[in-house]
Design a protein around this motif. Structure first.
Motif, PDB file in Angstrom:
ATOM      1  N   SER A  42       0.820  -1.254  -0.027  1.00  0.00           N
ATOM      2  CA  SER A  42      -0.017   0.268  -0.176  1.00  0.00           C
ATOM      3  C   SER A  42       0.934   1.148  -0.184  1.00  0.00           C
ATOM      4  O   SER A  42       0.316   2.361  -0.173  1.00  0.00           O
ATOM      5  N   PHE A  70      -6.488  -0.149  -6.284  1.00  0.00           N
ATOM      6  CA  PHE A  70      -6.115  -1.163  -5.455  1.00  0.00           C
ATOM      7  C   PHE A  70      -6.838  -0.911  -4.020  1.00  0.00           C
ATOM      8  O   PHE A  70      -7.365  -1.995  -3.449  1.00  0.00           O
ATOM      9  N   THR A  71      -6.944   0.257  -3.477  1.00  0.00           N
ATOM     10  CA  THR A  71      -7.709   0.537  -2.184  1.00  0.00           C
ATOM     11  C   THR A  71      -8.871   0.295  -2.416  1.00  0.00           C
ATOM     12  O   THR A  71      -9.718  -0.288  -1.353  1.00  0.00           O
ATOM     13  N   ASN A  74      -9.383  -3.315  -2.393  1.00  0.00           N
ATOM     14  CA  ASN A  74      -9.194  -4.065  -1.013  1.00  0.00           C
ATOM     15  C   ASN A  74     -10.394  -3.695  -0.088  1.00  0.00           C
ATOM     16  O   ASN A  74     -10.829  -4.640   0.626  1.00  0.00           O
ATOM     17  N   ARG A 121      -3.892  -4.650 -10.486  1.00  0.00           N
ATOM     18  CA  ARG A 121      -4.106  -4.175  -9.195  1.00  0.00           C
ATOM     19  C   ARG A 121      -5.376  -4.338  -8.355  1.00  0.00           C
ATOM     20  O   ARG A 121      -5.335  -4.441  -7.099  1.00  0.00           O
ATOM     21  N   GLY A 125      -5.626  -6.218  -4.860  1.00  0.00           N
ATOM     22  CA  GLY A 125      -6.552  -5.465  -3.747  1.00  0.00           C
ATOM     23  C   GLY A 125      -7.710  -6.258  -3.331  1.00  0.00           C
ATOM     24  O   GLY A 125      -7.808  -6.578  -2.087  1.00  0.00           O
TER      25      GLY A 125
END
Length: 524
Positions: A42, A70-71, A74, A121, A125
């Motif tokens: 991260s 990605f965030t 996730n 990505r 995530g």
């Protein structure tokens, strides 16, 4: 047959003795490495964004999607952890998630274009979601109950080292090899963690059972989160609501969110239990930690970008400047575990927010000639409020909840925090861009051939450098762009400090909490 196997597994899981000796040490290292891998990922990309963008032929703004997507992925996968654990088993899920993370990391490294990298990505995530909560749960089950604080301290130390190692490793690998290696590093780490974890814990698998999953709620969650994140990421490029694409995305996000909210309030087995927001401490603590993390994380992304784009810092040097963030955090975590039972968690959270505000106000006075120490000092000091940030607020969020609600509450608060980190990064990038454009306009208002001061300045540049009028104008423009970007980022820092001060009252709307250090949940 299946029923008897499940019952036998449950018995093994419940009666398994804590680990000891070399086996405990090896298990702790393996499980902690999985946490470290996710936390590292991260932050490791932050210093590599300008290089990735250049190599793939896209703008830095587009390169930032590597972090925000990605965030978002996730955040979406975190609420599924509880259901997947009961369906698959804790150890199988943990090892499978590590192996999928390794695979997606390899796909990131070989990606030949931005769309391929972003797809990898998103997968990365999504599979990372269960790793952090499960790593904590597995560690807690490996230690005797009287040593649970030791297990949590080791887990927190590992998670905190990530912000130190991430920028350094990311910068070094990007400069010395290529940006692909910031993803390839996960392969040996993940394979070691998965192998050791499986051999030590495979006989300690948890019971499994078939539970219904809220498919409609999950679908609605994916739709509105994806629409909102894409809208925020593409908004600047498409001139916001002057674009029909942005308008459609905004409508989809709004309608999807309203539908999701109504559905979750009426669903018997919701993917996210939004009723938890009825609790005073959960509501105040979750809103506070989500806003704070959005500001905290977005600034971690913007600072190295500015240093590389406008100050000429190589990736590794930018990593050296941002790495000291974790030093005080690591040092103070053991102290915090002793102070927590004696001090109101709201007081510690307030001190953290005031510390963050002070750091951002320090940065708001940066100039284009800022020296390295002036860049490093606020980052070093930021480690103090970082240490006081997560644990007290988590104690507030989970205080007063029945034991059966804690996993759902931890999952929801983590979803809100991580999702807001991605949203905050997009919004902060937009604010920086808009304020830079405004400052550029103001700085060039007097740049006219009819202005004798301006023409004299250009003649002075020509005389000093020996270049022609066009080149002198180019030198002037580069200086203005750099100055405008600096002033724009100063505005972001200033607003960040104001936000941290403004959200302090949210903490004091909650009820007093002491001794929260022991309330960190297994599903956090």
């Amino acid at each position: 047959m299946a029923h008897s196997e499940t019952a036998e597994t449950a018995e093994t899981s419940e009666t398994a003795a804590p680990l000891a000796g070399a086996q405990l040490i090896l298990a702790t290292v393996a499980v902690a490495l999985a946490t470290f891998m996710v936390v590292l990922d991260s932050s490791i990309a932050n210093v590599a964004i300008p290089t990735i963008s250049g190599n793939l032929g896209v703008s830095v703004d587009e390169g930032t999607w590597v972090i925000t997507l990605f965030t978002a992925a996730n955040a979406i996968s975190i609420p599924l952890t509880g259901w997947l654990t009961q369906r698959v088993g804790q150890i199988r899920l943990f090892v499978s998630a590590i192996l999928l993370f390794v695979t997606s990391s390899w796909l990131c490294g070989i990606a030949p274009s931005l769309p391929m990298l972003l797809a990898a990505r998103v997968l990365q995530g999504a599979v990372a979601g269960p790793l952090i909560p499960l790593s904590q749960s597995i560690l807690l089950n490996s230690y005797p109950k009287e040593r649970s604080s030791t297990a949590l301290a080791l887990w927190a130390m590992t998670a905190t080292v990530g912000p130190i190692a991430g920028p350094l490793l990311g910068g070094w690998m990007t400069d010395s090899y290529s940006w692909s290696w910031i993803f390839y590093i996960n392969i040996p780490v993940g394979l070691f963690a998965a192998t050791v974890t499986w051999f030590i814990y495979r006989s300690r698998e948890t019971a499994t059972r078939r539970l219904p999953i809220d498919k409609v709620g999950l679908g609605a969650l994916v739709v509105w989160v994806a629409a909102l994140q894409i809208m925020l990421d593409k908004g600047r490029d498409l001139d916001w609501f002057n674009s029909s694409t942005i308008v459609v995305l905004a409508i989809v996000a709004l309608v999807g969110f309203v539908f999701f909210l109504i559905w979750e309030l009426t669903e018997a087995h919701p993917i996210i239990d939004v009723r938890l927001f009825a609790g005073r401490n959960f509501r105040g603590g979750t809103i506070a930690i989500s806003i704070a993390y959005a500001v905290f994380f977005s600034n971690l992304v913007l600072l190295p970008q500015w240093m590389q784009q406008y100050l000429g810092y190589p990736s590794f040097n930018a990593g050296l400047v941002t790495a000291p963030l974790g030093i005080f955090a690591v040092i103070l975590l053991p102290v915090l575990s002793k102070v927590m039972p004696k001090v109101d968690a709201r007081t510690l959270s307030t001190l953290a927010f005031l510390g963050f505000a002070g750091v951002f106000f320090m940065r708001s006075d940066y100039t284009t000639s800022v020296d390295t120490w002036t860049l490093v000092l606020p980052t070093l000091l930021q480690g103090i409020p970082t240490a006081l940030f997560f644990v007290p607020l988590t104690a507030i969020i989970l205080s007063g909840l029945p034991a059966e609600k804690i996993p759902a509450a931890a999952g929801l608060s983590n979803f809100a925090r991580i999702f807001c980190g991605g949203v905050g990064t997009s919004l902060a990038g937009t604010l920086w861009s808009e304020r830079s454009i405004l400052h550029h306009v103001r700085l060039t208002e007097q740049a006219s051939v009819d202005n004798p001061v301006f023409t004299q300045s250009l003649h002075a540049v020509q005389a000093a450098t020996g270049v022609g009028p066009a080149q002198a104008l180019g030198i002037f423009e580069r200086g203005v762009v750099s100055q405008a970007a600096m002033l724009g980022l100063n505005d972001v820092f200033w607003v960040s400090g104001i936000i941290f001060v403004a959200i302090i009252p949210l903490i004091w709307l909650t009820r007093p909490v002491k001794g929260g250090g022991g309330q960190m949940p297994a599903a956090h």
